[in-house]
Design an enzyme around this catalytic site. Structure first.
Site, PDB file in Angstrom:
ATOM      1  N   ARG B 297    -115.582  92.262 -50.434  1.00 48.74           N
ATOM      2  CA  ARG B 297    -115.027  91.638 -49.227  1.00 48.74           C
ATOM      3  C   ARG B 297    -113.866  92.446 -48.665  1.00 48.74           C
ATOM      4  O   ARG B 297    -113.767  92.663 -47.462  1.00 48.74           O
ATOM      5  CB  ARG B 297    -114.587  90.198 -49.529  1.00 48.74           C
ATOM      6  CG  ARG B 297    -115.770  89.277 -49.622  1.00 48.74           C
ATOM      7  CD  ARG B 297    -115.382  87.854 -50.000  1.00 48.74           C
ATOM      8  NE  ARG B 297    -116.592  87.025 -49.933  1.00 48.74           N
ATOM      9  CZ  ARG B 297    -116.629  85.725 -50.193  1.00 48.74           C
ATOM     10  NH1 ARG B 297    -115.522  85.095 -50.555  1.00 48.74           N
ATOM     11  NH2 ARG B 297    -117.765  85.065 -50.098  1.00 48.74           N
ATOM     12  N   TYR B 438    -122.102  89.922 -43.465  1.00 46.97           N
ATOM     13  CA  TYR B 438    -122.426  90.151 -44.879  1.00 46.97           C
ATOM     14  C   TYR B 438    -121.200  90.034 -45.793  1.00 46.97           C
ATOM     15  O   TYR B 438    -120.086  90.017 -45.331  1.00 46.97           O
ATOM     16  CB  TYR B 438    -123.244  91.416 -45.093  1.00 46.97           C
ATOM     17  CG  TYR B 438    -122.693  92.790 -44.815  1.00 46.97           C
ATOM     18  CD1 TYR B 438    -121.360  93.063 -44.613  1.00 46.97           C
ATOM     19  CD2 TYR B 438    -123.587  93.864 -44.795  1.00 46.97           C
ATOM     20  CE1 TYR B 438    -120.922  94.357 -44.398  1.00 46.97           C
ATOM     21  CE2 TYR B 438    -123.152  95.168 -44.570  1.00 46.97           C
ATOM     22  CZ  TYR B 438    -121.820  95.407 -44.379  1.00 46.97           C
ATOM     23  OH  TYR B 438    -121.383  96.680 -44.168  1.00 46.97           O
ATOM     24  N   GLU B 439    -121.452  89.887 -47.052  1.00 53.40           N
ATOM     25  CA  GLU B 439    -120.406  89.549 -48.040  1.00 53.40           C
ATOM     26  C   GLU B 439    -119.682  88.260 -47.658  1.00 53.40           C
ATOM     27  O   GLU B 439    -118.497  88.103 -47.934  1.00 53.40           O
ATOM     28  CB  GLU B 439    -119.398  90.685 -48.223  1.00 53.40           C
ATOM     29  CG  GLU B 439    -119.980  92.006 -48.650  1.00 53.40           C
ATOM     30  CD  GLU B 439    -120.762  91.942 -49.956  1.00 53.40           C
ATOM     31  OE1 GLU B 439    -120.563  90.993 -50.718  1.00 53.40           O
ATOM     32  OE2 GLU B 439    -121.588  92.838 -50.188  1.00 53.40           O
ATOM     33  N   GLY B 440    -120.419  87.340 -47.057  1.00 56.69           N
ATOM     34  CA  GLY B 440    -119.828  86.072 -46.637  1.00 56.69           C
ATOM     35  C   GLY B 440    -119.422  86.129 -45.176  1.00 56.69           C
ATOM     36  O   GLY B 440    -118.565  86.922 -44.794  1.00 56.69           O
TER      37      GLY B 440
END
Lengths: 596, 596
Positions: B297, B438-440
Site C-alpha cells: 500500500r 488495487y491494493e485496496g
C-alpha cells in the site's frame, strides 16, 4: 450495458425549470408545449436506446479506420446514421424552411443528451452538422443556403468545422491557410487543417467543410480570417454531385477516446487549390465561426452531461449486482450488493447529483436561448441573451469538468473490473477526457467568462443571477423542511462567495489581469457549481410541493434527496474556491519560470 | 519524453523532513546517512533515466502478450530487469543476511519513486517481489527462507500476491481456493486467482506465488484463510529448478493502462493439485497477507507520486515549447510559450504542489517506519509505529487520488495534443487509474483510517499529529514573512477542520456507523491533504532559513512558493470537507435504494 434515457428527469426540468409552457407562448413555438416535448423525447429515447446505444462499445473496439485517403466507420454506423437522418433527427431544431422541425432548443437539448449518452462518437457527426447549418443560416448567401442547407438538415450530407492548424490551436490569430480569389467569385483554398471531426467518413454522400482561411492580402491576426464552404464533392446547379474537390484526408488520429469518431488531418489545395465559397463577408470569419462555436460549446456541455448519465447508469447496475462484504451498520448478516455500502452510495450520489444539476442548468439555459430568439419583447430578448451567453461557458466548462470526475468515479465503483476494458466503464473515462479540451479548453471558456461575460458589463449579468438566487434562498427559508433549510444554508454561502469573486473579477481584470486570470478556471467552477446547485434548489421547492400533492412521490423524494446531497457535498466547495481566487492569486504566478 | 529524477527535492525531504541523520543514529543504519542517500539516489537516477524510462512508451504500445500459457513481456523488459537485479536494486531495503543492502525505507522509498516514474508497468514486478520477501521474512519457516529469500532478494526469481478471486475482491472472507494437507507436510492447492500482477512472465527463472487459500475444514470467513508459497517451478534441495508445478496462466487482461504489466488469471490444481508450502501457521494467512499489503500500500502511494512527477515533467516540457497566444498582461507583443499564461501556471503549480506535498508526506512516513523498527527505545518504536500506520492509508489513498487529478491536468496542459496517444500524456492518465483501486480501493483505505487508525484509539494518534501541526503553525506565526503567515492561516483552518472530524469519527463510529462511513473517503482526503500541506509548511520554514543563509536560493524560493500555493489552492479545501463529513452524512444515504 444498455442505456435507458432519463425521460422523466428531463421532462421535470423542461416543465418546471425551463417552463416549456411559457416557451410555447412564443411566436413560432406554438406547437412546442409539454405534450410535444414528451412525445418527442419518448420517440427519441426509443431510437437512441434501440439503434444508437448498442453501437457504442463496437465503436470503441472497432474504430474508424483510414486507408488510401478514405475512412471506413465502425460497422453499423452508416446504417444508424441513415435512420437518424430519415427519422428527421438532424433537423429537429432547424427551420422548417429547409426541411427542419423548428423545435425549441429546450427540447432539442434533451434529445442531444440522449444521442450522446447512447454513443458520443456517433453523435459528433450530427453535432458538427448542426454547427455548419447555423453558420450558413446566419451568414450564408442565398445561393449557399439553397445549395447546402436542405441536404445538411436532412442528414443527406454532413458538415465539419475547420479551425485548427498545427501551429494554431486556441490561438486562431495564427491561422495560415489561405484563399486566393478567382475571377468567378470563388476562391482557391490551400492549407492543412488538423483535428477535423468526421472530416472524412463513409456515412453520407457529401461533406460540407466550413474552413477558416486568409484571403490574399488580408490583415494579420484574427481580423484577417474569412470563412469558406469547401464541399468534398463539387455540387452542380441541379444539386447533383460532381467531381472530387481538392481536399483530402491524409490521416486520422490514434486517440485516447471517442475512437469511432474519425479525427482527420485534411490537406487543402495540393492539386491546384480546393474550390471554396465565401460565407458572408471577407475577414469576418471569426465572427461567423463563433456562431458555430457557441452552438457547439453548448452541445459539448451536453456531451459532458450525457456521458456522466451513461457512466452513472453503468455504475448503478454494477453496484446492484456485485456482492461484496457486509454492511457496516450490521443490518445484514451476509455479504450485500455493494450499493448498500455508504461510500458506494456517496460515489453514486456524487455522479447523480452532478449530472442532474448540470442537466437542470443546461435546460434553463436552453429556455433562455429560445426566448432570446423568439420573444416578442426586445428587452426580454436582450435579458435572455445575456443570461444565455453567461451560461455557455458554464454549461461547457463545468459540465465537462464534472464529467471527468463522474466517469472516474464510474470506474472506481467497479473496482478492479473497472480497469478491465471489457467492462465498458473505462471507455467513458477515456471518451470524456476530450470534452474539457475541444471547442475551447476549460481555460478558454474561463477567459470568455471573465472577459466577455463578466468584466465587460462590470459584473451586471452575474449580479442579476445572484439576485435571482437570493430569491430562491428566500423561498427555501420560508419552507418548513430540514432539507430546504440545509440547501438554503449552502446556497447562500456559495452565492455570497460568487458575488465576492464577481466583484474581484469585474474590478481587477484591467488593473491586475494576471491575478484575475490566475483564478479564471476556479471562477468558472464556482459559477457553474452555483448555478447547477441553484437549479437543484429550485427543483427541491417544486418537488416538495408535488410530493405533498401526491404526484410521483418517490421520484420527487429522490429529487429532494439529490438536491440536498448536491448542496452538502458539491456546492459547499464554493467558499474554498472564493479564497483561492480572491486571496490566492499571487501564489499562482510566484514561481520563477525557470524553476518549474 | 525523457525523465529526470528530482534528486534535489528528494534529498531535501530526506535531509530536512525525514531527518536522515537521526535515522543514521539507529542501530543497523549506521552507514545510512545523507552521503549514502545522495550516492544511492544519484546512481538510482542514472539507472532509471537511462535504462528503465526509455521502455515506458514501448510497454504501452507493445504490451505483454499471452499465448499457450506463456506471457511474453515487452521487448527490452527482460534485459532491463536483469540489469535491475544485477545492480542490487531489488535488495535495497532487504536484510544483508539474504544478500540485501539493508538500507532504510527513507532511502528506498525515493528509489521506488524513481523506478515508478520511469516505468510504472515495469516497476510492478519488483514491487510484488518486495511484498513476497516481507511476508517470508516475517512468517516463513527457516526452510522457506533459505529456499526462496536469496533468489527473490537478488532478483533471480520474482514474487506475486494471490488474493483476489472472481467472487472475492475487497471481501477476502469469500476466498474459496482450497488447500489439502498432504502426509509430507505440503499442501495441494486448488482454485482460480485473478488480477495477479506479473503472475506469469519471462523476466525471471522462477515465480514465487504467495497464495491465500482455505485448508480443508478451516473456519468460514477471514479466520479460515492460510497463506501458501506455490512456486511456478518446483525447487530441489540444492536450489535447482525441477518440474513445472500445477499452476498455470490461462489468460491476461486487456486493461485501460499499465499494459506492459501482465495481469494474469491463474489456475491452481487443474492437474492434480499445485504443491504449496504453508507460510507460518494455518488460518493466520490474512495477518501475514496484511504485512505484504501494508508494504504494498505504501508502495502504491509512491506510484501515485511517481506518475504525478512524470506527468508534471511532461507537461512542463510541453508548456515551455508550445507557443500560443499573447500573455494577458500585455507583457509580450507576440505569442508566447503557454507556460506564460496564468491558467497554465495554475495547472502546473497544482501538479507540482500535490506531488511535492505527497512526496514530503511519504518521506516522513518512511522515516517513522525506520524508527519503528530500529529505534532502541520501545516507546519511541511504538509512537513511530502508530504514526506510520496512520500514514499508510493517507500515503496510499491521498497520493493516488491526487495522481488522477494531476495526470488529468497533464493531458489538459497539452490541449488537443494530450488526447492523441502519440504525445504520451494520455498514458499517465490511463496508467494512474489503477492506483486508486488495487491494493485496496480508496474506500478500503478510508475504512482502515476510520476503524483501525482513528476509532480504535479514540482519535489519540490523530490528535497527536494535530498537536504537532499546531507547533508548526506557531513556528510559522513567529516568522516575519507574508508567505509563512499565509500558510499558517490555511494550515490552522485545515487542522481545526481535521480535529472536528476526528472527534466526529472517534465519537460516532460505533453509534452511527453509516454516518461515519459516509464521510470516510472525504475524511481520508482531508487528512492526507492536511499532512501533505503540513510537511510543505515545515519545508517553507526550512527553505526560508536556508535561502537567507544563501544555500541554493533559487531552489529554496521555489519550495516556499510551492508551499504557499499548496496552502492557498489545495489545503483550503479542508473546511468544505469538514462540512460534508460532519453535517452532510445524512444526505449520502437518504436516497431509497430503488430510486438510484
Amino acid at each position: 450495458m444498455s442505456y435507458i434515457a432519463p425521460v422523466k428527469d428531463m421532462l421535470f426540468d423542461i416543465e418546471h425549470l425551463a417552463r416549456i409552457e411559457e416557451i410555447a407562448k412564443l411566436p413560432g413555438f406554438e406547437e412546442a408545449g409539454l405534450d410535444t416535448a414528451q412525445a418527442v423525447l419518448e420517440e427519441c429515447a426509443r431510437f437512441n436506446q434501440d439503434v444508437v446505444a448498442p453501437l457504442n462499445v463496437a465503436g470503441d473496439r472497432n474504430p474508424s479506420s483510414f486507408k488510401d485517403g478514405a475512412v471506413t466507420t465502425t460497422p453499423g454506423f452508416k446504417d444508424a446514421f441513415a435512420q437518424y437522418a430519415s427519422g428527421g433527427w438532424q433537423g429537429l431544431q432547424h427551420p422548417a424552411d429547409f426541411g427542419g422541425q423548428g423545435l425549441p432548443k429546450t427540447i432539442g437539448a434533451a434529445c442531444g443528451e440522449m444521442l450522446n449518452s447512447a454513443n458520443m462518437s456517433f453523435a459528433l457527426c450530427p453535432l458538427l452538422s448542426d454547427g455548419a447549418i447555423e453558420a450558413l443560416l446566419t451568414a450564408g448567401s442565398d445561393d449557399l443556403k439553397s445549395t447546402y442547407l436542405e441536404k445538411l438538415v436532412s442528414g443527406q450530407w454532413t458538415g465539419t468545422m475547420n479551425l485548427t492548424e498545427p501551429q494554431a490551436g486556441s490561438d486562431l490569430a495564427m491561422v495560415r491557410s489561405r484563399a486566393e480569389p478567382q475571377p468567378d467569385g470563388t476562391y482557391k483554398v490551400f492549407g492543412t487543417k488538423i483535428y477535423i471531426t468526421y472530416g472524412e467518413h463513409d456515412m453520407a454522400e457529401n461533406i460540407v467543410h466550413l474552413v477558416l482561411a486568409r484571403v490574399t492580402g488580408a490583415p494579420e491576426g484574427v481580423k484577417g480570417i474569412s470563412l469558406f464552404v469547401v464541399p468534398k464533392f463539387m455540387v452542380g446547379k441541379d444539386g447533383a454531385l460532381g467531381e472530387r474537390n481538392d481536399v483530402h484526408c491524409v490521416s486520422i488520429e490514434h486517440k485516447l477516446g471517442i475512437k469511432a469518431s474519425p479525427t482527420a488531418v485534411l490537406q487543402y489545395g495540393d492539386h491546384g487549390g480546393a474550390v471554396g465559397y465565401i460565407v458572408g463577408q471577407e475577414n469576418r470569419g471569426l465572427e461567423y465561426m463563433f456562431i458555430m462555436m457557441n452552438s457547439a460549446r453548448y452541445a459539448v456541455g451536453m456531451q459532458g452531461i450525457a456521458i456522466a448519465e451513461r457512466a452513472y447508469q453503468h455504475a448503478v447496475a454494477y453496484a446492484r449486482e456485485r456482492v461484496q462484504s457486509r454492511p457496516v451498520d450490521g443490518s445484514m448478516n451476509t455479504s450485500a450488493p455493494i450499493i448498500h455500502h455508504p461510500d458506494v452510495k456517496r460515489m453514486l450520489m456524487t455522479m447523480r447529483a452532478y449530472t442532474e444539476g448540470c442537466r437542470a442548468m443546461a435546460s434553463v439555459a436552453a429556455a433562455a436561448y429560445d426566448a432570446s430568439h423568439h420573444h416578442p419583447d426586445a428587452d426580454a430578448r436582450k435579458q435572455n441573451q445575456a443570461f444565455y451567453e453567461f451560461m455557455v461557458p458554464l454549461v461547457k466548462g463545468f459540465s465537462t469538468e464534472m464529467s471527468l470526475e463522474v466517469t472516474s468515479l464510474g470506474v472506481q465503483v467497479h473496482g478492479g473490473m473497472g480497469f478491465i476494458e471489457e467492462t465498458g466503464a473505462a471507455q467513458y473515462y477515456r471518451d470524456a477526457k476530450i470534452l474539457t479540451i475541444y471547442e475551447g479548453t476549460t481555460a478558454i471558456q474561463a477567459n470568455d467568462l471573465v472577459g466577455r461575460k463578466t468584466a465587460r458589463d462590470g459584473g451586471q449579468t452575474a449580479k442579476a443571477i445572484a439576485a435571482q438566487i437570493e430569491t430562491t434562498e428566500a423561498e427555501l427559508a420560508k419552507r418548513d423542511s430540514a432539507d430546504a433549510h440545509a440547501v438554503a444554508k449552502r446556497l447562500k454561502a456559495a452565492r455570497e462567495a460568487f458575488v465576492e469573486v464577481v466583484d474581484f473579477v469585474a474590478g481587477q481584470t484591467k488593473a491586475s489581469p494576471n491575478a484575475v486570470f490566475s483564478g479564471s478556471v476556479p471562477y468558472l467552477m464556482l459559477a457553474g457549481n452555483l448555478v447547477a446547485g441553484w437549479q437543484l434548489a429550485r427543483s427541491l421547492v417544486i418537488a416538495e410541493d408535488l410530493a405533498q400533492a401526491g404526484t410521483e412521490a418517490a421520484f420527487m423524494h429522490a429529487k429532494v434527496a439529490t438536491a440536498r446531497f448536491y448542496a452538502e457535498h458539491i456546492l459547499n466547495k464554493a467558499p474554498g474556491l472564493r479564497d483561492s481566487i480572491v486571496e490566492g492569486a499571487e501564489s499562482v504566478t510566484a514561481l520563477a519560470l525557470d524553476a518549474f
